[in-house]
Design an enzyme around this catalytic site. Structure first.
Site, mmCIF file in Angstrom:
data_model
loop_
_atom_site.group_PDB
_atom_site.id
_atom_site.type_symbol
_atom_site.label_atom_id
_atom_site.label_comp_id
_atom_site.label_asym_id
_atom_site.label_seq_id
_atom_site.Cartn_x
_atom_site.Cartn_y
_atom_site.Cartn_z
ATOM 1 N N SER A 318 0.833 -1.204 0.000
ATOM 2 C CA SER A 318 0.000 0.000 0.000
ATOM 3 C C SER A 318 0.871 1.260 0.000
ATOM 4 C CB SER A 318 -0.926 0.004 1.216
ATOM 5 O OG SER A 318 -1.594 1.239 1.326
ATOM 6 N N TRP A 321 2.312 1.667 -3.379
ATOM 7 C CA TRP A 321 1.276 2.128 -4.301
ATOM 8 C C TRP A 321 1.207 3.656 -4.306
ATOM 9 C CZ3 TRP A 321 -3.027 5.196 -3.707
ATOM 10 C CH2 TRP A 321 -3.966 5.182 -4.745
ATOM 11 N N HIS A 322 1.413 4.249 -3.113
ATOM 12 C CA HIS A 322 1.284 5.706 -3.018
ATOM 13 C C HIS A 322 2.443 6.441 -3.693
ATOM 14 C CE1 HIS A 322 -1.816 4.776 -0.038
ATOM 15 N NE2 HIS A 322 -2.235 6.006 -0.211
ATOM 16 N N GLY A 323 3.593 5.819 -3.802
ATOM 17 C CA GLY A 323 4.691 6.523 -4.447
ATOM 18 C C GLY A 323 5.949 5.690 -4.528
ATOM 19 N N PHE A 476 -0.409 10.025 -7.490
ATOM 20 C CA PHE A 476 -0.368 8.580 -7.250
ATOM 21 C C PHE A 476 -1.075 7.836 -8.362
ATOM 22 C CE2 PHE A 476 -0.592 10.339 -2.759
ATOM 23 C CZ PHE A 476 0.767 10.512 -2.709
#
Length: 476
Positions: A318, A321-323, A476
């Protein structure tokens, strides 16, 4: 096209008007054309990338439905490779290459793989996950393959939630494109209310706080621990209002036309545990990871060590996923560790509370739990906002020392920032604890409703920031 722009307001009015004027038969085509225009307003050529994954997933869905036995998996894998491959090239290629260079340099070699000068397509992570949810649901037999290519393309590209969610599921959204939505006054008003509150969160709170947060975090070494602590708390509200504001506008814009999108935020800072926080924050992404990754790994129906690994791994992914940055990975890992720590110490904490007699003071426990959860969340946000791991450590060290002069900046900006947070918290406290009392937007008295609308519009016009600030989650 940014939601917080005049162009979007005009675009929304024109598209919505045409939507109700033309016959139901052609509405899906109008929405698809509008969504293409909306997406191409950012970087036009990137719509080809979106088109590539749409074609792949459209045919993958049909073949998945027709195929039986083991071969079915091959089509799912092909679809996932296509989607994750695009994500890997545009979002993670340079990150992986940079880390490879560091590793090779440490052992005396030079990395000859070139660094790519590419710009991340806007909202890539959002529509990629939405597309993957479709093929996974068809594979699992929970969703029939969509035969109308235009409708499937619209499922991926529906403009209100195309670039920042909520990340929808095919069972919730696809059938709505076939339903005829008549103009319904109460639904239209409800959608506009959601949009109005979303604009308040973005323009009055998030973008106002961004001025102070950027001034401090972009020069962290020059600021004291007290200032950095205030900036971190401000950032907690900034990112919440930025993203929840976007979700409110998206959900409201869709609702005006008759579409129901899933709730994405539910007052997360009233959570009394990290577990509860993730049930209230970015709900569409949290449930995506739960349904398609956590449960696939075995969820909690495995040995305890494996269960803890599953929790930790899902939050690491997770974070990534954000960066494409180690700071995001650490942010995700911290949240995973919080959850594991809560599980490990659950029995001990219950006994401790009983021995100390804290169960006799439920309000004290609730408030204490809320404050601790907020503090842990803010600590993790430091890594999310910091530009590097070293900067995050510097900020933590300075906050721990808690000394030095306090930076206010422009006094009026600071006062407006604090006002925005206080106003937001009061409204959300009302929603959390007085659900059917003290109604404003939904009051039976017409004048109370009109005064409420007027007050929010006035605050947006007087205090709102209209510099075209981009939404944080667009990256994102």
């Amino acid at each position: 096209m940014l939601f917080n722009s005049i162009n979007f307001i005009l675009f929304f009015i024109v598209v919505t008007t045409l939507y109700f004027v033309i016959t139901h038969k052609y509405r899906w085509f109008l929405l698809l054309a509008a969504s293409c225009y909306f997406y191409m307003a950012f970087i036009p050529v990137y719509i080809l990338i979106l088109g590539f994954t749409i074609v792949i997933d459209y045919f993958a869905g049909i073949w998945l439905e027709k195929t039986k036995g083991k071969n079915k998996k091959y089509f799912l894998v092909a679809s996932l490779i296509a989607n994750i491959g695009v994500l890997a090239v545009f979002k993670y290629y340079n990150f992986l290459n940079d880390n490879l260079s560091v590793f090779l340099n440490s052992i005396g070699y030079h990395n000859r793989i070139p660094h790519l000068g590419i710009i991340l397509p806007i909202g890539l992570s959002f529509h990629t996950f939405q597309a993957m949810s479709y093929t996974i649901e068809v594979y699992r037999g929970h969703q029939k393959a969509e035969r109308n290519f235009g409708i499937y393309a619209l499922y991926v590209m529906f403009y209100p939630q195309l670039v920042a969610g909520p990340i929808e599921r095919p069972q919730n959204l696809l059938h709505q494109f076939y339903e005829k939505h008549e103009f319904e006054y109460t639904r239209v008003v409800e959608g506009l209310r959601s949009m109005l509150w979303g604009f308040f969160m973005k323009l009055v709170v998030a973008d106002r706080l961004a001025i102070y947060v950027n001034a401090v975090y972009n020069n962290a070494e020059q600021h004291s621990g007290i200032t950095l602590l205030v900036a971190t708390v401000f950032f907690a509200f900034q990112i919440y209002c930025d993203f929840a504001g976007y979700s409110n506008i998206a959900i409201g814009a869709a609702q005006v036309m008759g579409f129901k999108l899933m709730t994405n935020f539910n007052r997360p800072y009233f959570s009394q545990s990290i577990s509860e926080f993730w049930k209230r924050w970015h709900i569409s992404l949290s449930t995506w990871f739960r349904d398609y990754l956590y449960i696939s790994l075995g969820g909690n129906r495995v040995s305890i060590p494996r269960w803890y690994f599953n929790l930790f791994f899902v939050f690491l992914v997770s974070g990534l996923w954000h960066g494409a940055n180690w700071t995001f990975v650490i942010w995700g890992g911290l949240n995973g560790l919080y959850l594991i720590f809560a599980e490990v110490t659950g029995t001990f904490r219950q006994k401790f509370n009983a021995r100390m007699g804290l169960e006799k003071f439920p309000y004290f426990r609730q408030i204490t739990s809320m404050v601790i959860t907020f503090a842990l969340t803010c600590f993790a946000w430091i890594f999310f906002r910091a530009s590097s791991f070293d900067q995050a450590l510097l900020i933590i060290k300075k906050i721990a020392l808690f000394k030095g002069p306090f930076f206010i900046g422009t006094l009026s900006y600071f006062i407006y920032s604090v006002f925005g947070i206080v106003f937001l918290v009061l409204i959300e406290m009302k929603k959390e604890y007085l659900k059917e009392k003290l109604l404003f937007f939904h009051n039976e008295n017409m004048w109370v409703r009109k005064v409420s609308y007027s007050l929010i519009i006035l605050l947006i016009l007087l205090i709102g920031v209209f510099d075209g600030g981009q939404f944080i989650y667009f990256q994102f």
